[in-house]
Design an enzyme around this catalytic site. Structure first.
Site, mmCIF file in Angstrom:
data_model
loop_
_atom_site.group_PDB
_atom_site.id
_atom_site.type_symbol
_atom_site.label_atom_id
_atom_site.label_comp_id
_atom_site.label_asym_id
_atom_site.label_seq_id
_atom_site.Cartn_x
_atom_site.Cartn_y
_atom_site.Cartn_z
ATOM 1 N N ALA A 62 58.453 -52.297 -2.793
ATOM 2 C CA ALA A 62 57.032 -52.397 -3.141
ATOM 3 C C ALA A 62 56.296 -53.327 -2.174
ATOM 4 O O ALA A 62 56.880 -54.245 -1.602
ATOM 5 C CB ALA A 62 56.905 -52.937 -4.557
ATOM 6 N N GLY A 101 61.772 -50.591 -4.561
ATOM 7 C CA GLY A 101 61.156 -49.264 -4.560
ATOM 8 C C GLY A 101 61.730 -48.355 -3.477
ATOM 9 O O GLY A 101 61.765 -47.132 -3.634
ATOM 10 N N GLU A 104 64.694 -46.927 -4.983
ATOM 11 C CA GLU A 104 64.262 -46.012 -6.048
ATOM 12 C C GLU A 104 63.767 -44.692 -5.460
ATOM 13 O O GLU A 104 63.973 -43.622 -6.033
ATOM 14 C CB GLU A 104 63.165 -46.674 -6.899
ATOM 15 N N GLU A 124 64.319 -56.773 -7.669
ATOM 16 C CA GLU A 124 63.125 -57.110 -8.469
ATOM 17 C C GLU A 124 63.313 -58.312 -9.376
ATOM 18 O O GLU A 124 62.379 -59.074 -9.629
ATOM 19 C CB GLU A 124 62.698 -55.904 -9.320
#
Ligand code: NAD
Length: 698
Positions: A62, A101, A104, A124
Site C-alpha cells: 500500500a 498489498g 495480496e 501490516e
C-alpha cells in the site's frame, strides 16, 4: 512515463508495474491495473494475462501516504476482485519482493511464479493494522494455514522457498518471464482455479493453533492490539465463507485502523525515515571514507561498540593504556561472540573472522592510519581531554574524532584539539552491540561532511542514527533524568518501587525506572548528579533515597543490592522493606507527607515532565523534529512503539491535557511543583493554539 505498462505478445498480455521507487500501490497504479485488465479482457486475441513489475521489487504494498484519506477509488480489494473474477487466467510473475498489498495482489492472481530466494510478506501488523485486501482469507487457503498465520501475525518477510506451495514454479531470474508464459499458455482452456472455493475446515487442531498463537502474542507482543485482530481475521477464514470472511477482514481492518496504536505505529514508520533526512546539509556534500576504526577504552561500551564494526566487516583497533585491561576487554568480546555461536546465531568460523578484525594496542602511535576514532573512556572531562590531545597528535588529517560521552560538553572536548571540525559525538546505548539507537551529536564546529559520514556509518553498522545538539544528556538522557527524578520523588511521597515499576511496565515499557536503574547501576546516576550539583542542590529531596543506597554500596544488580535485592545469579528483583524505611525516614526529615498515590498520578508524573523536557529540547533546537525524539525513545529506551514515542503520545492525548496536568502538579506539589513542573513555553504555546508537536520547527 506510465506507472503501469501494457503489452500484448501473441495471445498473452503483460501488465507491468513501473511506479518508482517500489511500486507502492497508489491510486495511479490501481487505476492502471484496472484499465489494463479491461483492455486484456476486451481483446479477443488475448487468452491469458501476466502481471509483473519492471522494478527490482514486485511491489512494497500500500501507498501508506494515502492512509490519511481522499478519493482513493478504486480501492485495492476492488482491483483484486477484477483480477480474481477474470474469465482469462492471470499469472503473477513475482520478480522481486512482494509485501503487504503487493503480496495480496499476487494472491488474487490464479497462478504465481517467482524467483529463487525471493522474499514475500504481510508486514501490516507493524503498522498497527492487518492485511485488508484479502490476504488473511487467501493466504491460509493457498499455503499451510499455520505458516500463513505466522506470516500475518509476525509480519516477517518469508523466503518463497519455505512456502513453495504458493507458486507453480520457482526459477532463476533469467527464466521468470518464460516460466510465466509457459504457465499462462498451459492454463488456457482449463478451468480457472478459484481460491474462493477452497474450504478450510475448523478442527480441534486449528483451535489449538489459534490458542498457541494467542499465547505467543501475549508473551512477545505484549500490549499490541493488531496481532490478536490478525488472528481473528485468519480464524474467520476457517469459520466463514470466503465472501463473509472478506467482509469480516474489512471490519477488523477498520477496527485496527481507528486505534491510537495504528496512528502511533504509522507515525513511527515515517519518523524513522524522517530521522535520516538532513535538509540543512547540501546534497552534494561529500563523505569521508571509513575503512578502519579505533576505539579508545575496551570497557563495557568500547567492547560493544567495537563489535558493531567487526560485524560490519570493518577492522577495529582497541586501545587501553594497560595490557591487562586490553586483554580483559578482548576476552569479553570473544565471550559474547562465543555465546552467540552457542545460540546458533554465528558459526565458529564467523566468530574467528570477527575476532581477526579486532586488534589491540596500548600505543597511540598505532592509530596513525585510522579513519575514525571513538573514545569510550571514563566519563570524566580531564580524562577525555587527555585522550583527545593524544589523538590530535597521532591521527591523520581528516580522521573523525568521536566521543561516546553520555553527559559531558562535546564542545569543551572539541576545544582540546586543533581540529574541532572533525569532532562529533557518537552516543551508543548499552548494550552497544544490541541497541539500535545512535545519537549523533553535532558540536558547534562539527563539519557537515563529518555529520553526513556519521549518519551513513550508522546505517552501515545497522543502527538508526538521529542527529542531536549539545546539551546535558543530549536528548535521551536529558529526558530520562527528569523521569528518574520523578520516580524517586514518588517513592519518597509513599509509592513503592514495585507500584511505580508496574505502572510503567503496564504502560508498555520493558521495565520500570527502578528495575532499569538497578540494571544500569545506581552509581551512574549518582555520578551524574554529583556533576550537576548546581542545578539540583536547592532540592534536598532530589533522588535522596538513591543517593543513600549508593553511599551504602548498594549500586544495583551488579552487587546483588540496589533498590531491589537479587539472589545470586538472578536478575529477578525482590522488594526490600528496608528501602521503604529509608524513604519514610527521609520523608519525615524533609517534612514530606507520605500518602497513597494513584497509578494515574504515577503515570502522569513520570511521563508528562519527560514530554515537557522534550518540548524544551525542541524549542532549543537540540532535536530537529519531535519525531526524532520519538525514534530516540523507542530505539534507545524501549518506549512502546504502539504509543509512537512520548511526543506522539502527547499529540494523541492532546497537548492541552498534558499542559493542564503539568499545571495541576505545579500547584498541588508546593515548592517542589513550582520548580519542577513549570510547563515548557512551547507546550503552552502549542496547547493554546490547539496544535501538535508534530510539524513544529525550531
Ligand atoms: P567502563 O568503565 O566500562 O570502560 C571504560 C574503559 O576505558 C576502561 O576499560 C578503562 O580501562 C578505559 N580507560 C580509562 N581511561 C583511559 C585512557 N585514558 N585511555 C585508554 N583507556 C582508558 O565505562 P563505560 O560504561 O564503557 O563508559 C565509557 C563511556 O561511555 C563513558 O563516557 C560513558 O559515559 C559512556 N556511555 C556509557 C553507557 C553505559 O550505559 N555504560 C552508555 C552510553 C555511553
Amino acid at each position: 512515463m506510465s506507472v503501469v505498462n501494457y503489452a500484448v505478445n501473441e495471445n498473452i498480455s503483460v501488465i507491468s508495474m513501473a511506479g518508482k521507487p517500489v511500486n507502492a500501490l497508489s491510486k495511479a497504479i490501481r487505476m492502471g491495473i484496472v484499465d489494463a485488465m479491461a483492455s486484456a479482457l476486451d481483446n479477443d486475441n488475448v487468452e491469458a494475462i501476466i502481471i509483473t513489475s519492471e522494478l527490482a521489487l514486485f511491489s512494497a504494498g500500500a501507498d501508506i501516504s494515502e492512509f490519511s484519506g481522499g478519493d482513493l477509488s478504486p480501492m485495492l480489494p476492488e482491483v483484486l476482485a477484477v483480477i480474481e473474477n477474470s474469465t482469462k487466467p492471470v499469472v503473477a510473475a513475482v520478480n522481486g519482493g512482494a509485501f503487504g498489498g503487493g503480496l495480496e495482489l499476487a494472491l488474487a492472481c490464479h497462478y504465481r511464479v517467482t524467483v529463487n530466494h525471493n522474499k514475500v510478506g504481510l508486514p501490516e501488523v507493524h503498522l498497527g493494522i492487518l492485511p485488508g485486501a484479502g490476504g488473511t482469507q487467501r493466504l491460509p487457503r493457498l499455503i499451510d494455514a499455520s505458516k500463513a498465520l505466522q506470516m500475518i501475525v509476525s509480519g516477517a518477510p518469508t523466503s518463497v522457498n519455505t512456502i513453495s506451495e504458493l507458486f507453480v514454479q520457482i526459477v532463476d531470474p533469467a527464466d521468470l518471464l518464460a516460466s510465466a508464459v509457459t504457465v499462462a499458455k498451459e492454463a488456457v482452456g482449463k478451468a480457472i482455479p478459484a481460491t474462493n472455493l477452497i474450504e478450510l475446515n475448523h478442527s480441534n487442531d486449528t483451535d489449538t493453533l489459534f490458542e498457541q498463537t494467542r499465547a505467543q502474542v501475549s508473551a512477545k507482543m505484549r500490549g499490541f492490539f493488531a496481532p490478536n485482530k490478525c488472528i481473528d481475521a485468519v480464524k474467520a477464514a476457517f469459520d466463514l465463507s470466503f465472501e463473509d470472511g472478506l467482509k469480516r477482514e474489512g471490519e477488523l481492518f477498520m477496527e485496527c485502523m481507528k486505534t491510537p496504536q495504528a496512528r502511533a505505529q504509522q507515525h513511527f514508520f515515517f519518523s524513522e525515515r524522517a530521522a535520516a533526512s538532513l535538509p540543512q546539509i547540501a546534497k552534494d556534500t561529500p563523505t569521508r571514507d571509513i575503512q578502519k576504526v579505533a576505539i579508545i577504552g575496551a570497557g563495557t561500551m568500547g567492547g560493544g561498540i567495537a563489535m558493531n564494526f567487526a560485524n560490519a566487516n570493518i577492522p577495529v583497533v582497541l586501545l587501553e593504556l594497560e595490557q591487562a585491561n586490553l586483554d580483559k576487554g578482548l576476552a569479553l568480546i570473544r565471550k559474547n561472540y562465543e555465546n552467540s555461536a552457542k545460540k546458533g546465531k554465528l558459526t565458529q568460523d564467523q566468530v574467528e573472522e570477527r575476532m581477526t578484525l579486532l586488534t589491540g594496542t596500548t600505543k597511540y602511535d598505532d592509530l596513525s592510519d585510522v579513519d575514525l576514532v571513538i573514545e569510550a573512556v571514563f566519563e570524566k572531562m580531564s580524562v577525555k581531554k587527555q585522550v583527545f590531545e593524544a589523538l590530535d597528535k597521532v591521527c591523520k588529517p581528516g580522521a573523525i574524532l568521536a566521543s561516546n560521552t553520555s553527559t559531558l560538553d562535546l564542545d569543551e572536548i572539541a576545544a582540546s584539539v586543533s581540529r574541532p571540525q572533525d569532532v562529533i559525538g557518537l552516543h551508543f546505548f548499552s548494550p552497544a552491540n544490541v541497541m539500535k539507537l545512535l545519537e549523533i551529536v553535532q558540536g558547534a564546529k562539527t563539519a557537515d561532511d563529518v555529520i553526513k559520514t556519521s549518519m551513513q556509518l550508522a546505517k552501515r553498522i545497522k543502527k538508526v542514527g538521529v542527529l542531536v545538539g549539545v546539551c546535558f544528556g543530549f536528548v535521551g538522557n536529558r529526558m530520562i533524568e527528569v523521569y528518574g527524578r520523578e520516580a524517586n520523588r514518588l517513592m519518597l511521597e509513599g509509592a513503592t518501587p514495585e507500584q511505580i515499576d508496574k505502572v510503567i511496565f503496564d504502560y508498555g515499557l520493558p521495565m520500570g525506572p527502578f528495575t532499569m536503574g538497578d540494571m544500569a547501576g545506581l552509581d551512574i546516576g549518582y555520578f551524574v548528579r554529583q556533576s550537576r550539583k548546581a542545578f539540583i542542590e536547592h532540592d534536598p529531596s532530589y533522588c535522596t533515597v538513591a543517593n543513600e543506597l549508593v553511599e551504602a554500596g548498594r549500586v544495583g544488580l551488579k552487587c546483588g543490592k540496589g533498590v531491589y535485592l537479587y539472589e545470586q545469579g538472578s536478575r529477578q528483583p525482590i522488594p526490600d522493606p528496608t528501602v521503604l524505611d529509608i524513604a519514610k525516614r527521609k520523608a519525615a526529615e524533609l517534612d514530606i507527607e507520605q500518602r497513597d498515590i494513584s497509578d494515574q498520578e504515577i503515570l502522569e508524573r513520570c511521563i508528562f515532565p519527560l514530554i515537557n523536557e522534550g518540548a524544551n529540547i525542541l524549542l532549543e533546537g537540540i532535536a530537529q523534529r519531535s519525531s526524532d525524539i520519538d525514534v530516540i525513545y523507542v530505539y534507545g529506551y524501549g518506549f512502546p512503539v504502539y504509543r509512537g514515542g512520548p511526543m506522539q503520545y502527547a499529540d494523541e492525548i492532546g497537548l492541552e491535557q498534558v499542559l493542564s496536568r503539568m499545571k495541576y502538579y505545579q500547584e498541588s506539589l508546593g515548592e517542589y511543583g513550582q520548580h519542577w513542573f513549570t510547563p515548557s513555553t512551547l507546550l503552552v504555546e502549542l496547547a493554546e493554539k490547539n496544535k501538535k508537536f508534530a510539524g513544529f520547527k525550531a
